[in-house]
Design a protein around this motif. Sequence first.
Motif, PDB file in Angstrom:
ATOM      1  N   GLN A  94     -14.245   0.514   6.617  1.00  0.00           N
ATOM      2  CA  GLN A  94     -12.845   0.927   6.614  1.00  0.00           C
ATOM      3  C   GLN A  94     -12.340   1.091   8.048  1.00  0.00           C
ATOM      4  O   GLN A  94     -13.045   1.605   8.913  1.00  0.00           O
ATOM      5  CB  GLN A  94     -12.686   2.251   5.866  1.00  0.00           C
TER       6      GLN A  94
ATOM      7  N   ALA B  99      -5.711   7.914   2.519  1.00  0.00           N
ATOM      8  CA  ALA B  99      -6.744   7.492   3.467  1.00  0.00           C
ATOM      9  C   ALA B  99      -6.407   7.834   4.909  1.00  0.00           C
ATOM     10  O   ALA B  99      -7.306   8.060   5.728  1.00  0.00           O
ATOM     11  CB  ALA B  99      -6.986   5.984   3.343  1.00  0.00           C
TER      12      ALA B  99
ATOM     13  N   GLN C  98       0.821  -1.200   0.000  1.00  0.00           N
ATOM     14  CA  GLN C  98       0.000   0.000   0.000  1.00  0.00           C
ATOM     15  C   GLN C  98       0.858   1.255   0.000  1.00  0.00           C
ATOM     16  O   GLN C  98       0.535   2.248  -0.650  1.00  0.00           O
ATOM     17  CB  GLN C  98      -0.911   0.001   1.228  1.00  0.00           C
TER      18      GLN C  98
ATOM     19  N   HIS D 126     -10.045   9.972  -3.375  1.00  0.00           N
ATOM     20  CA  HIS D 126     -10.084   8.831  -2.450  1.00  0.00           C
ATOM     21  C   HIS D 126     -11.513   8.537  -1.997  1.00  0.00           C
ATOM     22  O   HIS D 126     -11.919   7.371  -1.942  1.00  0.00           O
ATOM     23  CB  HIS D 126      -9.194   9.135  -1.240  1.00  0.00           C
ATOM     24  N   LYS D 127     -12.277   9.563  -1.660  1.00  0.00           N
ATOM     25  CA  LYS D 127     -13.648   9.354  -1.198  1.00  0.00           C
ATOM     26  C   LYS D 127     -14.523   8.777  -2.306  1.00  0.00           C
ATOM     27  O   LYS D 127     -15.403   7.942  -2.043  1.00  0.00           O
ATOM     28  CB  LYS D 127     -14.248  10.675  -0.692  1.00  0.00           C
TER      29      LYS D 127
ATOM     30  N   LYS E 256     -16.701   0.962  -2.666  1.00  0.00           N
ATOM     31  CA  LYS E 256     -16.264  -0.215  -1.928  1.00  0.00           C
ATOM     32  C   LYS E 256     -17.205  -0.491  -0.760  1.00  0.00           C
ATOM     33  O   LYS E 256     -17.911   0.397  -0.288  1.00  0.00           O
ATOM     34  CB  LYS E 256     -14.834   0.000  -1.399  1.00  0.00           C
TER      35      LYS E 256
ATOM     36  N   ARG F 265     -11.705  11.447   7.174  1.00  0.00           N
ATOM     37  CA  ARG F 265     -13.052  10.932   6.910  1.00  0.00           C
ATOM     38  C   ARG F 265     -13.966  11.972   6.260  1.00  0.00           C
ATOM     39  O   ARG F 265     -14.814  11.639   5.432  1.00  0.00           O
ATOM     40  CB  ARG F 265     -13.694  10.445   8.213  1.00  0.00           C
TER      41      ARG F 265
ATOM     42  N   ALA G 114     -18.566  -0.930   3.003  1.00  0.00           N
ATOM     43  CA  ALA G 114     -18.282  -0.161   4.213  1.00  0.00           C
ATOM     44  C   ALA G 114     -17.414  -0.975   5.167  1.00  0.00           C
ATOM     45  O   ALA G 114     -17.277  -2.185   5.022  1.00  0.00           O
ATOM     46  CB  ALA G 114     -19.590   0.236   4.892  1.00  0.00           C
TER      47      ALA G 114
ATOM     48  N   GLU H   7     -13.453   6.785  -4.646  1.00  0.00           N
ATOM     49  CA  GLU H   7     -13.067   5.381  -4.746  1.00  0.00           C
ATOM     50  C   GLU H   7     -13.675   4.573  -3.608  1.00  0.00           C
ATOM     51  O   GLU H   7     -14.123   3.442  -3.802  1.00  0.00           O
ATOM     52  CB  GLU H   7     -11.538   5.258  -4.724  1.00  0.00           C
ATOM     53  N   GLN H   8     -13.684   5.157  -2.407  1.00  0.00           N
ATOM     54  CA  GLN H   8     -14.234   4.455  -1.254  1.00  0.00           C
ATOM     55  C   GLN H   8     -15.736   4.251  -1.370  1.00  0.00           C
ATOM     56  O   GLN H   8     -16.279   3.268  -0.847  1.00  0.00           O
ATOM     57  CB  GLN H   8     -13.939   5.258   0.025  1.00  0.00           C
TER      58      GLN H   8
END
Length: 449
Positions: A247, A385, A8, A236-237, A243, A97, A245, A239-240
């Motif tokens: 994290q 992140a 990562q 990033h948000k 995905k 966040r 939930a 992309e998240q």
Amino acid sequence: MSANAETQVQRVSSLQGRPPAAVGRKQMITAVLASLLGWSLDLYDLFILLYVTPVLGKLFFPADNPTLSLAAVYASFAVTLLLRPFGSALFGSYADRNGRKRAMVVAVSGVGISTALFGVLPTVAHIGAAATILFIILRLIQGVFVGGVVASTHTIGTESVPEKWRGLMSGLVGGGGAGLGALLASIVYFVLSSLFPGEAFSEWGWRFMFFTGILCSVLGLFVFRMLEESPLWVQHKNEQAAKPAGQQSPVKMVFTKYLPVLLVNLLIVIGGGSAYYLTSGYLPTFLNVINHVPQTTASMILAASSIAAIIASVALGHLSTVIGRKKTFVLLGILNLMALPYLYTELAAAQDLSRIALYAMGLAFLGNASYAPVLIFLNERFPTAIRSTGTGLSWNMGFAIGGMMPTFVTMASGQTSEIPFFLAYFSIGLFLLYLVGSLIIPETKGNFQ
């Protein structure tokens, strides 16, 4: 570190080397100004306290021995540094966040308000020991907000500019912001010490120094209104969102998967933070109790030293882009190890004001240069992140330890005349640690994910 974490760390974003195409020049300039202004205004608030340390020592920590009185003020400063990592964990997690901008607005406002409140505190002469307790409580609150400022100002600027400018941005925000904050404090100190000469400054002048903190928050909020969110955080948000939930908490990730990274970072940050507090941070007291320079003259010398600090920070920050972060740290470690002890002893012996100013500027130059590449180095050690949390914790944990050094130096000195020698001894030990860290760390230039 686990193989998964190492993968990562090494995963370089497709945006590496340039900001996202959607980021225009105006957005980049606004992000740079917001980061610089946010950090400089908070350092301005902290420098106010450093500039009036001798006065505060008499009013809130009176003692028969002037050295103990100074040490008590520095101790109150060091205690608040311990809460900065908590502020970084709190606001850093929020910034990772919910966005860097939101965290910056709340943290900068909190610092300004808490600083202004110092100006209304009653002294020991008014309410006894309760004044000391109130002073320390307010310093603790201020420390939490300052820790939060780091988590946002030390990421949104570098995340909004191309790779070729990130080293310069590191020095501009981290060291240049500190220099600008000190310069502003020097100007205000000069004006108020002229308006309230002698004993009048000890009675009212120092209070107005703190009152100006609220003006800084208003100015910061005006600039932040035009600020757009970090493009890398927005990416990033997005992309998240695609995905599942669940994290992991940014704070938990830093202290588990990235714990080895955090620990190695501290070797560099402790050295750089100590250099800052033992040079620019200690100069106001040094000029007062060692060189016995008048307040107005000292403020001009400190202003010149702040300019030297800004030049050093920007130049050495950009040098890290040219030759790499690791080589820059090694170079700075060797320079400081040799030059700082010499400058301390020469400054103590200097009688001519021009030589005093020259040595003070030399100390500020080297002390601030030592941490010019630290901001971008920390950014490159953590993914988007958890970047605000990781950078904020690394910075504030290292600077918390570094910020204790003035207290240790002052306490180790039996008399004020011994302070220059202990500053030299401490700088040697700290930069040996800094050099060890410089040799251990990997080269991170270009590793921005």
